[in-house]
Design an enzyme around this catalytic site. Structure first.
Site, PDB file in Angstrom:
ATOM      1  N   ASN A  75       0.852  -1.200   0.000  1.00  0.00           N
ATOM      2  CA  ASN A  75       0.000   0.000   0.000  1.00  0.00           C
ATOM      3  C   ASN A  75       0.882   1.243   0.000  1.00  0.00           C
ATOM      4  O   ASN A  75       2.098   1.151   0.013  1.00  0.00           O
ATOM      5  CB  ASN A  75      -0.957  -0.034   1.204  1.00  0.00           C
ATOM      6  CG  ASN A  75      -0.195  -0.128   2.509  1.00  0.00           C
ATOM      7  OD1 ASN A  75       0.552   0.777   2.870  1.00  0.00           O
ATOM      8  ND2 ASN A  75      -0.353  -1.246   3.212  1.00  0.00           N
ATOM      9  N   ASP A  94      -3.968  -6.455   5.168  1.00  0.00           N
ATOM     10  CA  ASP A  94      -4.969  -7.321   5.780  1.00  0.00           C
ATOM     11  C   ASP A  94      -4.925  -8.730   5.196  1.00  0.00           C
ATOM     12  O   ASP A  94      -5.263  -9.691   5.861  1.00  0.00           O
ATOM     13  CB  ASP A  94      -6.367  -6.726   5.560  1.00  0.00           C
ATOM     14  CG  ASP A  94      -6.539  -5.435   6.336  1.00  0.00           C
ATOM     15  OD1 ASP A  94      -6.111  -5.409   7.505  1.00  0.00           O
ATOM     16  OD2 ASP A  94      -7.051  -4.437   5.773  1.00  0.00           O
ATOM     17  N   LYS A 151       9.415 -16.770 -10.714  1.00  0.00           N
ATOM     18  CA  LYS A 151       8.535 -15.762 -11.310  1.00  0.00           C
ATOM     19  C   LYS A 151       7.411 -16.417 -12.122  1.00  0.00           C
ATOM     20  O   LYS A 151       7.681 -17.322 -12.931  1.00  0.00           O
ATOM     21  CB  LYS A 151       9.373 -14.853 -12.224  1.00  0.00           C
ATOM     22  CG  LYS A 151       8.580 -13.689 -12.750  1.00  0.00           C
ATOM     23  CD  LYS A 151       9.389 -12.834 -13.685  1.00  0.00           C
ATOM     24  CE  LYS A 151       8.465 -11.888 -14.418  1.00  0.00           C
ATOM     25  NZ  LYS A 151       9.070 -11.293 -15.585  1.00  0.00           N
ATOM     26  N   PRO A 206      -2.503 -12.255  10.075  1.00  0.00           N
ATOM     27  CA  PRO A 206      -2.818 -12.094  11.504  1.00  0.00           C
ATOM     28  C   PRO A 206      -3.034 -10.614  11.788  1.00  0.00           C
ATOM     29  O   PRO A 206      -2.402  -9.760  11.168  1.00  0.00           O
ATOM     30  CB  PRO A 206      -1.555 -12.592  12.212  1.00  0.00           C
ATOM     31  CG  PRO A 206      -0.468 -12.521  11.189  1.00  0.00           C
ATOM     32  CD  PRO A 206      -1.133 -12.726   9.855  1.00  0.00           C
ATOM     33  N   ASP A 207      -3.933 -10.313  12.712  1.00  0.00           N
ATOM     34  CA  ASP A 207      -4.123  -8.918  13.132  1.00  0.00           C
ATOM     35  C   ASP A 207      -3.154  -8.664  14.293  1.00  0.00           C
ATOM     36  O   ASP A 207      -3.357  -9.175  15.400  1.00  0.00           O
ATOM     37  CB  ASP A 207      -5.576  -8.681  13.544  1.00  0.00           C
ATOM     38  CG  ASP A 207      -5.843  -7.193  13.736  1.00  0.00           C
ATOM     39  OD1 ASP A 207      -5.048  -6.539  14.461  1.00  0.00           O
ATOM     40  OD2 ASP A 207      -6.819  -6.685  13.161  1.00  0.00           O
ATOM     41  N   ILE A 208      -2.121  -7.898  14.016  1.00  0.00           N
ATOM     42  CA  ILE A 208      -1.065  -7.703  15.016  1.00  0.00           C
ATOM     43  C   ILE A 208      -1.609  -6.947  16.229  1.00  0.00           C
ATOM     44  O   ILE A 208      -1.370  -7.315  17.379  1.00  0.00           O
ATOM     45  CB  ILE A 208       0.134  -6.944  14.396  1.00  0.00           C
ATOM     46  CG1 ILE A 208       0.635  -7.707  13.164  1.00  0.00           C
ATOM     47  CG2 ILE A 208       1.247  -6.760  15.411  1.00  0.00           C
ATOM     48  CD1 ILE A 208       1.670  -6.953  12.345  1.00  0.00           C
ATOM     49  N   PHE A 225      -4.063   2.600  14.998  1.00  0.00           N
ATOM     50  CA  PHE A 225      -4.412   3.630  14.026  1.00  0.00           C
ATOM     51  C   PHE A 225      -5.610   3.167  13.222  1.00  0.00           C
ATOM     52  O   PHE A 225      -5.827   1.972  13.049  1.00  0.00           O
ATOM     53  CB  PHE A 225      -3.223   3.898  13.081  1.00  0.00           C
ATOM     54  CG  PHE A 225      -2.373   5.045  13.549  1.00  0.00           C
ATOM     55  CD1 PHE A 225      -1.592   4.926  14.684  1.00  0.00           C
ATOM     56  CD2 PHE A 225      -2.375   6.253  12.866  1.00  0.00           C
ATOM     57  CE1 PHE A 225      -0.827   5.982  15.139  1.00  0.00           C
ATOM     58  CE2 PHE A 225      -1.614   7.322  13.301  1.00  0.00           C
ATOM     59  CZ  PHE A 225      -0.834   7.186  14.445  1.00  0.00           C
ATOM     60  N   LYS A 243     -13.608   0.276  15.962  1.00  0.00           N
ATOM     61  CA  LYS A 243     -12.322  -0.443  15.878  1.00  0.00           C
ATOM     62  C   LYS A 243     -11.670  -0.572  17.251  1.00  0.00           C
ATOM     63  O   LYS A 243     -11.071  -1.578  17.573  1.00  0.00           O
ATOM     64  CB  LYS A 243     -11.389   0.317  14.923  1.00  0.00           C
ATOM     65  CG  LYS A 243     -10.178  -0.474  14.519  1.00  0.00           C
ATOM     66  CD  LYS A 243      -9.538   0.093  13.274  1.00  0.00           C
ATOM     67  CE  LYS A 243     -10.471  -0.042  12.087  1.00  0.00           C
ATOM     68  NZ  LYS A 243      -9.961   0.584  10.891  1.00  0.00           N
ATOM     69  N   LYS A 289     -10.622  -4.254  18.436  1.00  0.00           N
ATOM     70  CA  LYS A 289      -9.206  -4.639  18.497  1.00  0.00           C
ATOM     71  C   LYS A 289      -8.663  -4.709  19.918  1.00  0.00           C
ATOM     72  O   LYS A 289      -7.525  -5.111  20.128  1.00  0.00           O
ATOM     73  CB  LYS A 289      -8.369  -3.620  17.718  1.00  0.00           C
ATOM     74  CG  LYS A 289      -8.799  -3.452  16.278  1.00  0.00           C
ATOM     75  CD  LYS A 289      -7.752  -3.998  15.358  1.00  0.00           C
ATOM     76  CE  LYS A 289      -8.091  -3.643  13.931  1.00  0.00           C
ATOM     77  NZ  LYS A 289      -7.073  -4.133  13.023  1.00  0.00           N
TER      78      LYS A 289
HETATM   79  O1  C5P Z   1      -8.509  -2.922  10.641  1.00  0.00           O
HETATM   80  P1  C5P Z   1      -7.565  -1.854  10.220  1.00  0.00           P
HETATM   81  O2  C5P Z   1      -6.493  -2.337   9.296  1.00  0.00           O
HETATM   82  O3  C5P Z   1      -8.193  -0.603   9.733  1.00  0.00           O
HETATM   83  O4  C5P Z   1      -6.854  -1.441  11.603  1.00  0.00           O
HETATM   84  C1  C5P Z   1      -5.827  -0.521  11.659  1.00  0.00           C
HETATM   85  C2  C5P Z   1      -5.005  -0.768  12.893  1.00  0.00           C
HETATM   86  O5  C5P Z   1      -4.761  -2.143  13.071  1.00  0.00           O
HETATM   87  C3  C5P Z   1      -3.631  -0.143  12.769  1.00  0.00           C
HETATM   88  O6  C5P Z   1      -3.169   0.212  14.037  1.00  0.00           O
HETATM   89  C4  C5P Z   1      -2.810  -1.268  12.160  1.00  0.00           C
HETATM   90  O7  C5P Z   1      -1.442  -1.102  12.465  1.00  0.00           O
HETATM   91  C5  C5P Z   1      -3.413  -2.474  12.854  1.00  0.00           C
HETATM   92  N1  C5P Z   1      -3.395  -3.705  12.052  1.00  0.00           N
HETATM   93  C6  C5P Z   1      -2.678  -4.782  12.520  1.00  0.00           C
HETATM   94  N2  C5P Z   1      -2.649  -5.957  11.829  1.00  0.00           N
HETATM   95  C7  C5P Z   1      -3.355  -6.089  10.684  1.00  0.00           C
HETATM   96  C8  C5P Z   1      -4.107  -4.998  10.203  1.00  0.00           C
HETATM   97  C9  C5P Z   1      -4.103  -3.822  10.904  1.00  0.00           C
HETATM   98  O8  C5P Z   1      -2.027  -4.659  13.564  1.00  0.00           O
HETATM   99  N3  C5P Z   1      -3.315  -7.232  10.037  1.00  0.00           N
END
Ligand code: C5P
Length: 398
Positions: free
Chosen positions: A208, A276, A286, A304-306, A323, A337, A341
């Protein structure tokens, strides 16, 4: 730095005249200076000129009973937030490295309980001599900090290392040293920044537009406020902020592993724009264009959602800040959010304009107390304001 004070020891060297400018630069920043002028230093600058710059009397003699009555030498050595030796001569370095205390300057260096920053200045060969090198090492091991010397032509006509650092460099070093005692001193901060790259094959990836600027500015501000700061960054073209431990990663999964390895921390700021999704598998070679024009399909799987993972972690930081980069319903999405989260605070920003890659930002801080709308400001200012808010929350600092 405003309101801080420095005890400046001026040794005997031609660079002593630069110390007068140093005093002036510090005064511009609201830092007061008391000066000790050594006997040798007084051969290069006069007590009168130093005191004209500091606006204070000069201390120069260990056995002056009047001075001792007004302020004892031990008290003098502890009266400031930091002791700076500029120019630090080979003689002063040798005295301190060996614990000698035959005059006011060396006694103050021995008696102080404050950090000591030295700006050495001497002839190239003296600087490179075995004994000066040994003394420098000893002092560094004892926790003495150094700025310079720089390379250049010297008053004696020789060229090489030995020139005293310029006043502004010394000011920067002082700023950094004082920050170690700042409102976040003793705390550990973990910050993430930049995008992640999710490989498709060895030459292609999904990513991105995140530039990393906001996260780097936050790490910089937290380090300046005295936090021991680790920055885990996706691929960006920014240099590590001073005093920040930088670890570079590529993918979301690497970022998660690096964050977990960096725990424990007192505060986590997840400013990274983590992908995501990632391709369900990355080809080892390639992917070729096929002759029959069949377009490859990339199947995505969730990363994974960190933020959520670390919010629920056994070693969860005391304050977790996420964020929310949104293009619509910025605040409403951020509020949702925050709950989803498990973060304490969410910094919401509208990225529908040119925020990504730009130098300015307009954010809203969503916390347990509600929503604060911050005016538009630079990303550095957002960093500084956030660091101050974090200090307020964790330390009750103003
Ligand atoms: O769900 P979204 O991507 O909008 O959430 C944004 C927040 O979640 C940010 O703080 C981003 O660093 C964190 N994030 C994360 N792991 C992911 C996606 C987003 O920690 N896979």
């Amino acid at each position: 730095m405003r309101g801080k004070s420095v005890l400046l020891i001026i040794g005997g060297g031609i660079a002593a005249y630069k110390s007068l400018e140093l005093v002036r630069r510090l005064a511009e920043r609201g830092v007061t200076t008391r000066a000790i002028l050594t006997k040798a230093g007084a051969e290069f600058v006069t007590p009168l000129s130093v005191s004209a710059f500091t606006g204070e009397k000069i201390y120069s003699d260990l056995f002056s009973l009047t001075d001792e009555a007004q302020m004892g030498h031990i008290q003098l050595s502890r009266s400031a937030d930091l002791v700076v030796v500029a120019p630090a001569t080979a003689d002063l370095m040798a005295k301190m490295a060996n614990g000698l205390a035959g005059d006011l300057a060396s006694t103050a260096l021995l008696a102080t309980d404050k950090p000591v920053l030295m700006a050495p200045a001497m002839n190239v060969r003296m600087w490179q001599s075995a004994s000066v090198r040994r003394n420098r090492e000893t002092l560094a091991k004892d926790g003495v900090l150094f700025v310079g010397p720089g390379n250049g032509e010297m008053a004696c006509g020789e060229y090489g290392p030995g020139r005293m650092a310029e006043p502004l460099e010394i000011v920067a070093a002082i700023e950094q040293t004082l920050a170690v005692q700042g409102p976040l001193a003793g705390l550990r901060a973990l910050v993430t920044a930049g995008p992640t790259r999710e490989p498709v094959d060895p030459v292609r990836f999904l990513a991105n537009h995140s530039s990393g600027k906001q996260g780097y500015a936050i790490a910089d501000a937290l380090a300046r406020a005295g936090a021991e700061t680790t920055l885990i960054s996706g691929p960006v073209s920014l240099a590590a902020p001073q005093g920040v431990k930088l670890q570079r990663v590529t993918t979301a999964r690497e970022m998660l592993a690096a964050c977990e390895a960096a725990l424990p921390a007192d505060v986590l700021v997840m400013a990274a724009a983590v992908a995501d999704w990632r391709p369900d598998f990355a080809a080892n070679s390639k992917i070729k264009k096929s002759t029959d024009r069949v377009v490859p399909l990339i199947k995505l799987v969730e990363n994974p959602d960190i933020l959520a993972t670390l919010s629920a972690h056994a070693a969860r930081p005391k304050l977790v800040v996420g964020f929310a980069a949104e293009t619509d319903d910025v605040v409403a999405n951020a509020v949702a959010k925050r709950g989803r989260k498990g973060a304490d605070w969410i910094i919401a920003n509208d990225v529908s304009g040119d925020v990504m890659g730009g130098d300015r930002n307009r954010v809203h801080l969503v916390s347990e107390a509600g929503v604060e709308d911050w005016p538009e400001m630079t990303k550095n200012e957002v960093g500084a304001r956030l660091a101050a808010r974090i200090a307020q929350k964790l330390k009750g600092a103003a």
